[in-house]
Design a protein around this motif. Structure first.
Motif, short mmCIF file in Angstrom:
data_model
loop_
_atom_site.label_atom_id
_atom_site.label_comp_id
_atom_site.label_asym_id
_atom_site.label_seq_id
_atom_site.Cartn_x
_atom_site.Cartn_y
_atom_site.Cartn_z
N HIS A 86 0.83 -1.20 0.00
CA HIS A 86 0.00 0.00 0.00
C HIS A 86 0.87 1.26 0.00
O HIS A 86 2.02 1.25 0.42
CB HIS A 86 -0.92 0.01 1.22
N GLN A 87 0.26 2.35 -0.46
CA GLN A 87 0.96 3.62 -0.49
C GLN A 87 1.42 4.03 0.91
O GLN A 87 2.51 4.53 1.10
CB GLN A 87 0.05 4.70 -1.08
N HIS A 88 0.56 3.80 1.90
CA HIS A 88 0.91 4.06 3.30
C HIS A 88 1.21 2.71 3.94
O HIS A 88 0.35 1.85 4.04
CB HIS A 88 -0.24 4.77 4.01
N GLN A 91 9.94 0.00 2.77
CA GLN A 91 9.17 -0.47 1.63
C GLN A 91 9.61 -1.87 1.19
O GLN A 91 8.79 -2.70 0.80
CB GLN A 91 9.31 0.50 0.47
N VAL A 99 7.21 8.30 -1.39
CA VAL A 99 8.00 8.77 -0.25
C VAL A 99 9.48 8.44 -0.40
O VAL A 99 10.22 8.41 0.59
CB VAL A 99 7.46 8.17 1.07
N GLN A 128 8.81 13.65 2.39
CA GLN A 128 7.82 14.12 3.36
C GLN A 128 8.22 13.73 4.78
O GLN A 128 8.69 12.62 5.03
CB GLN A 128 6.45 13.52 3.04
#
Length: 514
Positions: free
Chosen positions: A83-85, A146, A169, A290
Motif C-alpha cells: 500500500h501507499q501508506h 518499503q 516517499v 515528506q
C-alpha cells in the motif's frame, strides 16, 4: 500466473468509482495503471485485493473465477499488495512485522520467528534487499521499510504483486533501487501491477500501460509512447508538461529566515537552526522526502508553530505575530492540505474566497459582511483562475480536487503580495490543473514577489525553482541552483551534506552565506 479482471464495476451509492474495467496481467510483466488522483486506480486494486467487493464483474486467476471476501483469501491465491501508506508496526522488528497475520508456532505455542528470519534472509539475498530481520522498523530508512512490505508479500509466495504509488516517499536513488528490484521480480516471473501518476517512472518500468480516467479505462499504451501522449490520455486533452520560464529578474532579498528552530511537544528539533533568504522575483523551492520538517517550517513562518530565531519580511520581524497579522503583512499562503487547512467544505465557493479577508473590503468590515460584494469578487476570481464550478454559491466540497486548489490559489494570489508561500501546491491535482497552477506561480514570481514552494514532487521542484533548498531531518543540507541534477538532489535528500558556489557566495549545508 495470469490475472484477469472482466467488467469490474464498483459503486459507492450513486458514485461510480470503477466502470466496467477489463484488465489482464501476465506472469513476468509490469502492467502499469496510470491515472490522476481520483481516477479509480486504488479502488480497483482494493477490489482485486479483497478489500472491496465488486458491484459487478469477475476476477479470474489462471482463467478460473474467484471471489475474495478479504485480503487473506487474495494472499492465499497468490496476490500481494504494498500500500501507499505502509502497513508496518514501527516498534516491531522486521521479522515480527513479516510474521504478523501469518504466525507459525513451535511446540507449546511458542512463536517460531526463526523460520521467518530464515525466509527474510533468503529473499533479501536473492534480490539484494540488504534487510536485517532483527532491525526495528522505525529505525529503518523509508526505502528499506518499503522493501520489508515487499518481503511480506514474497514470504507468502505472491505471484502477483500490486504496488500502489510505491515511489511517493522515496528519494530519487531509492526510486532507482526500487525499479531495479521490480525488474528482478519481473524477470523471475512475478506479475507486477504498478500504480502511479508519475509518467517518467511508468515509462521506465512498464511492459504495458493502461490509463484510467474518471473510473473508466480510456486506453492502453506502449512504454515507448511520449509523455505528452500519456498525459493527454490521463486528462482528455493536450497539455504542456515542461513549461519554459524566463530567467528570474531578481531584486533585493526581502524575506530572510535566520536560525529558525521548531521543537516537538517532546522537545525534539523538528526544524533545526534553518537559515535562508529569498529575493524579490525568485522562487526558492524546498525539496525533501515528506516528514523532514518542511510542514513545520512553513507553519512556523505563518505563526502556526511556536519557534525561535528570526523571520523578517521587508525588514519587519514576523516571529511572534499572529497568523492574521502575518497575512495582513502581505503573505499569501497555500497550506499542504486544502481540505483540512485551506477550505471549509460546507461553505460556498464565494465564502471560501474571502476566508482570509472577511473583515476587509470588498467582503465587508468589522461589523458586517457584504454578500453581494463577496459574490462579485468571487465571480471575478473564478473567471481569472478558470475554476470549473456551477456557480459561486455551491459548496466548495462539490468541486474536483483541482478546482478546489484553484479556489485556494485564487484567494491567496491577490495583488500586492510581499511573499507567496505554497506547500504541496499541486498535490492531488490533475495534470491540466497543474499546468495552470504552475503558470500562476511563475507569473507571481515575474511580478517581483518572493516565492517559497515546498514540494515532495521532484519534477515540480525542478520545473519551478530558481534555487532549491533540500531538507533532511529538520536541517537544510544545502541550497543549490534550480538546474541541479536529480542525482545530486537525491543525495542531499538522503542526508549527504552539500556545498556549492552560488552567486559569488559559499552556500553551506546550513543554508547560510559565508
Amino acid at each position: 500466473m495470469k490475472l484477469e479482471l472482466r467488467g469490474i464495476t464498483k459503486r459507492f451509492g450513486e458514485f461510480t468509482a470503477n466502470d466496467s474495467i477489463d484488465l489482464v496481467v501476465e506472469s513476468g510483466e509490469v502492467h502499469s495503471l496510470l491515472g490522476e488522483n481520483g481516477a479509480g486506480k486504488s479502488t480497483l486494486m482494493n477490489v482485486l485485493f479483497g478489500l472491496y467487493e465488486p458491484t459487478e464483474g469477475q476476477i479470474l486467476v489462471d482463467d478460473q473465477p474467484v471471489a475474495f471476501s478479504g485480503p487473506g483469501e487474495a494472499m492465499a491465491a497468490g496476490i500481494g499488495m504494498v500500500h501507499q501508506h505502509f502497513m508496518l508496526i514501527p516498534v516491531f522488528t522486521v521479522a515480527e512485522n513479516v510474521a504478523l497475520g501469518d504466525e507459525h508456532t513451535r511446540a507449546a505455542g511458542i512463536l517460531d520467528l526463526e523460520s521467518t528470519r530464515r525466509k527474510i534472509r533468503e529473499i533479501s539475498d536473492r534480490y539484494g534487499f540488504h534487510v536485517d530481520p532483527d532491525a526495528i522498523v522505525e529505525d529503518l530508512p523509508v526505502g528499506v521499510q518499503q522493501r520489508v512490505e515487499i518481503i511480506k508479500a514474497l514470504v507468502r509466495d505472491a505471484k502477483v504483486l500490486i504496488l500502489d504509488e510505491p515511489t511517493a516517499v522515496l528519494t530519487p536513488q531509492e526510486t532507482d533501487e526500487l525499479l531495479e528490484i521490480i525488474r528482478q521480480l519481473r524477470d523471475n516471473g512475478t506479475a507486477i501491477v504498478f500504480i502511479s501518476h508519475k509518467l517518467r517512472e511508468v515509462k521506465a518500468i512498464s511492459t504495458r500501460i493502461s490509463v484510467l480516467r474518471r473510473g473508466r479505462l480510456v486506453g492502453t499504451a506502449d512504454p515507448s509512447a511520449e509523455q505528452s501522449e500519456l498525459a493527454a490520455l490521463m486528462v482528455g486533452r493536450d497539455v504542456v508538461l515542461n513549461r519554459q520560464k524566463s530567467a528570474p529578474k531578481v531584486g533585493e532579498e526581502t524575506f530572510v529566515v535566520r536560525d529558525l528552530t521548531v521543537l516537538s511537544p517532546t522537545g525534539q528539533r523538528i526544524v533545526d537552526h534553518v537559515s535562508f533568504g529569498i529575493r524579490q522575483g525568485e522562487i526558492l523551492a524546498v525539496a525533501g522526502v515528506q516528514g523532514n520538517g518542511q510542514t513545520e517550517l512553513t507553519e512556523a513562518i505563518m505563526g502556526l508553530h511556536k519557534a525561535s530565531g528570526s523571520i523578517r519580511l521587508d525588514g519587519q520581524e514576523l516571529l511572534g505575530r499572529t497568523t492574521r497579522q502575518i497575512i495582513r503583512a502581505g503573505v499569501g499562503y497555500v497550506p499542504e492540505d486544502r481540505s483540512t487547512d485551506g477550505l471549509v467544505g460546507s461553505f460556498s465557493v464565494a465564502e471560501n474566497m474571502v476566508l482570509n479577508r472577511f473583515d476587509q473590503a470588498p467582503a465587508g468590515n468589522a461589523v458586517q459582511l457584504s454578500p453581494s460584494a463577496i459574490r462579485e469578487f468571487a465571480a471575478q476570481r473564478v473567471e481569472t483562475f478558470d475554476v470549473r464550478t456551477q456557480g459561486v454559491d455551491v459548496p466548495v466540497s462539490t468541486l474536483s480536487g483541482g478546482n478546489q486548489q484553484k479556489v485556494v490559489m485564487a484567494r491567496e494570489l491577490v495583488d500586492g503580495l510581499s511573499l507567496f508561500i505554497a506547500s504541496q501546491p499541486t498535490r492531488g491535482v490533475d495534470v491540466g490543473s497543474i499546468e495552470f497552477l504552475h503558470d500562476r506561480i511563475v507569473q507571481e514570481r515575474d511580478a517581483g514577489t518572493p516565492v517559497l514552494i515546498v514540494s515532495t514532487e521532484l519534477d515540480e521542484v525542478l520545473e519551478l525553482a530558481d534555487r532549491i533548498a533540500v531538507m533532511y531531518h529538520g536541517k537544510i543540507m544545502g541550497i543549490v541552483p534550480g538546474d541541479t541534477s536529480r542525482d545530486e538532489l537525491g543525495l542531499m535528500m538522503a542526508g549527504i551534506q552539500h556545498e556549492v558556489q552560488h552567486d559569488q557566495h559559499t552556500v553551506t549545508q546550513e543554508g547560510t552565506r559565508a
